[in-house]
Design a protein around this motif. Structure first.
Motif, PDB file in Angstrom:
ATOM      1  N   ALA A   1       0.834  -1.204   0.000  1.00  0.00           N
ATOM      2  CA  ALA A   1       0.000   0.000   0.000  1.00  0.00           C
ATOM      3  C   ALA A   1       0.868   1.254   0.000  1.00  0.00           C
ATOM      4  CB  ALA A   1      -0.929   0.001   1.210  1.00  0.00           C
ATOM      5  N   VAL A   2       1.974   1.231   0.739  1.00  0.00           N
ATOM      6  CA  VAL A   2       2.888   2.375   0.783  1.00  0.00           C
ATOM      7  C   VAL A   2       3.570   2.562  -0.568  1.00  0.00           C
ATOM      8  CG1 VAL A   2       4.944   3.335   1.881  1.00  0.00           C
ATOM      9  CG2 VAL A   2       3.245   2.122   3.260  1.00  0.00           C
ATOM     10  N   THR A   3       3.977   1.437  -1.176  1.00  0.00           N
ATOM     11  CA  THR A   3       4.593   1.501  -2.509  1.00  0.00           C
ATOM     12  C   THR A   3       3.638   2.119  -3.518  1.00  0.00           C
ATOM     13  OG1 THR A   3       5.934  -0.454  -2.031  1.00  0.00           O
ATOM     14  CG2 THR A   3       5.677   0.151  -4.344  1.00  0.00           C
ATOM     15  N   ALA A   4       2.350   1.753  -3.433  1.00  0.00           N
ATOM     16  CA  ALA A   4       1.345   2.327  -4.335  1.00  0.00           C
ATOM     17  C   ALA A   4       1.226   3.832  -4.129  1.00  0.00           C
ATOM     18  CB  ALA A   4      -0.007   1.662  -4.106  1.00  0.00           C
ATOM     19  N   MET A   5       1.312   4.280  -2.883  1.00  0.00           N
ATOM     20  CA  MET A   5       1.244   5.711  -2.594  1.00  0.00           C
ATOM     21  C   MET A   5       2.451   6.447  -3.180  1.00  0.00           C
ATOM     22  SD  MET A   5      -0.016   5.364   1.364  1.00  0.00           S
ATOM     23  CE  MET A   5       0.052   7.110   1.760  1.00  0.00           C
ATOM     24  N   LEU A   6       3.617   5.856  -3.037  1.00  0.00           N
ATOM     25  CA  LEU A   6       4.830   6.466  -3.587  1.00  0.00           C
ATOM     26  C   LEU A   6       4.765   6.541  -5.109  1.00  0.00           C
ATOM     27  CD1 LEU A   6       7.536   4.712  -1.368  1.00  0.00           C
ATOM     28  CD2 LEU A   6       6.570   7.000  -1.083  1.00  0.00           C
ATOM     29  N   LEU A   7       4.243   5.474  -5.722  1.00  0.00           N
ATOM     30  CA  LEU A   7       4.123   5.439  -7.177  1.00  0.00           C
ATOM     31  C   LEU A   7       3.146   6.500  -7.666  1.00  0.00           C
ATOM     32  CD1 LEU A   7       5.345   3.705  -9.444  1.00  0.00           C
ATOM     33  CD2 LEU A   7       3.315   2.252  -9.312  1.00  0.00           C
ATOM     34  N   ALA A   8       2.086   6.727  -6.909  1.00  0.00           N
ATOM     35  CA  ALA A   8       1.112   7.761  -7.283  1.00  0.00           C
ATOM     36  C   ALA A   8       1.755   9.140  -7.255  1.00  0.00           C
ATOM     37  CB  ALA A   8      -0.082   7.707  -6.329  1.00  0.00           C
ATOM     38  N   PHE A   9       2.490   9.422  -6.202  1.00  0.00           N
ATOM     39  CA  PHE A   9       3.184  10.711  -6.096  1.00  0.00           C
ATOM     40  C   PHE A   9       4.147  10.896  -7.267  1.00  0.00           C
ATOM     41  CE2 PHE A   9       6.720  13.337  -4.625  1.00  0.00           C
ATOM     42  CZ  PHE A   9       6.062  14.430  -4.092  1.00  0.00           C
ATOM     43  N   LEU A  10       4.887   9.834  -7.608  1.00  0.00           N
ATOM     44  CA  LEU A  10       5.830   9.876  -8.723  1.00  0.00           C
ATOM     45  C   LEU A  10       5.114  10.195 -10.031  1.00  0.00           C
ATOM     46  CD1 LEU A  10       8.733   9.275  -9.821  1.00  0.00           C
ATOM     47  CD2 LEU A  10       7.995   6.906 -10.070  1.00  0.00           C
ATOM     48  N   SER A  11       3.952   9.575 -10.249  1.00  0.00           N
ATOM     49  CA  SER A  11       3.208   9.785 -11.496  1.00  0.00           C
ATOM     50  C   SER A  11       2.820  11.247 -11.668  1.00  0.00           C
ATOM     51  CB  SER A  11       1.949   8.909 -11.508  1.00  0.00           C
ATOM     52  OG  SER A  11       2.284   7.547 -11.438  1.00  0.00           O
ATOM     53  N   GLY A  12       2.295  11.852 -10.609  1.00  0.00           N
ATOM     54  CA  GLY A  12       1.907  13.261 -10.696  1.00  0.00           C
ATOM     55  C   GLY A  12       3.091  14.166 -10.969  1.00  0.00           C
ATOM     56  N   ALA A  13       4.229  13.870 -10.328  1.00  0.00           N
ATOM     57  CA  ALA A  13       5.425  14.686 -10.530  1.00  0.00           C
ATOM     58  C   ALA A  13       5.933  14.574 -11.962  1.00  0.00           C
ATOM     59  CB  ALA A  13       6.511  14.257  -9.542  1.00  0.00           C
ATOM     60  N   ILE A  14       5.899  13.362 -12.525  1.00  0.00           N
ATOM     61  CA  ILE A  14       6.359  13.180 -13.908  1.00  0.00           C
ATOM     62  C   ILE A  14       5.486  13.986 -14.867  1.00  0.00           C
ATOM     63  CG2 ILE A  14       6.561  11.530 -15.808  1.00  0.00           C
ATOM     64  CD1 ILE A  14       7.443   9.444 -13.784  1.00  0.00           C
TER      65      ILE A  14
END
Length: 242
Positions: free
Chosen positions: A195-208
């Motif tokens: 679940a934490v990894t999914a949250m980090l991936l979401a943040f990364l997507s928005g930044a990209i």
């Protein structure tokens, strides 16, 4: 070759992009370089075809882990948060840059540089970690991830160089390269909950999404629309079928 070694090779490639970015000065200029517009298209194609569907698949798990029943789209809110954070950093760097009497914009002051680079370094820690801890494993998914993130980092480095110039070339690029290695080392030592990894991936997507579009959209850059669009569609299709 093991996943750890493959991810280590990916880290080395991404770190090399940061270190070598000042050597690619010939890509700078107006109209925008064919290669930079292509890199932006590749990054956007990957986010929409690979990262966002991964986030959708992890939404139910994240919903249960957080227990926030009144929020039904946690991962997308985190993507928005990533976009807003990096937009704010870019604005901070932009408005802090002094302007000479002749109208030339100078580099951002050191305080803005360290704030900007410090946050991007945390972002790179995340990338280094995710090289080892993504839902999809294997050579091909990792190769696509490295291609897309490497393209994104190349575009972002030119933006950082525009804002911070000498400080980025002297210290910033090395800090960002080191952050990738540290993130990879953390990923080797620790496995966070999915679940934490999914949250980090979401943040990364928005930044990209933010970092690519802010480099491609401004009129003064005379961006190559058809190159950007073609790369996004062609690589988006490749990402979808492999």
């Amino acid at each position: 070759m093991s996943q750890v070694l493959l991810a280590g090779l990916g880290v080395a490639i991404l770190a090399a992009i940061h270190i070598a970015s000042p050597l690619l000065e010939h890509l700078r200029g107006t109209p925008r370089s064919f290669w930079l517009s292509s890199a932006g298209g590749i990054s956007v194609g990957y986010v929409f075809v690979h990262l966002l569907p991964e986030l959708a698949a992890s939404q139910s798990e994240l919903h249960g882990a957080l227990g926030l029943t009144f929020l039904s789209h946690h991962v997308y809110l985190l993507a928005v948060f990533g976009l807003v954070v990096f937009y704010g950093l870019d604005r901070l760097a932009l408005i802090s840059r002094p302007v000479r009497e002749d109208g030339e914009t100078l580099e951002a002051p050191p305080a803005a540089f360290w704030t900007h680079i410090g946050t991007v370094a945390l972002y790179n820690l995340l990338i280094g970690y995710l090289l080892l801890h993504r839902e999809e494993t294997g050579v091909v998914p990792l190769a696509w991830f490295v291609l897309a993130i490497g393209s994104h980092l190349l575009v972002a480095d030119f933006g950082l160089d525009d804002h911070h110039g000498r400080l980025f070339r002297k210290a910033g690029r090395w800090i960002l390269a080191a952050a990738l290695v540290v993130g990879y080392a953390i990923g080797n030592a620790v496995a966070l909950p999915e679940a934490v990894t999914a949250m980090l991936l979401a943040f990364l997507s928005g930044a990209i999404i933010l970092n690519v579009l802010k480099e491609e959209v401004p009129d003064e850059r005379e961006s190559r629309f058809w190159v950007f669009a073609g790369a996004a569609m062609i690589f988006g299709l490749l990402f979808a079928v492999t």
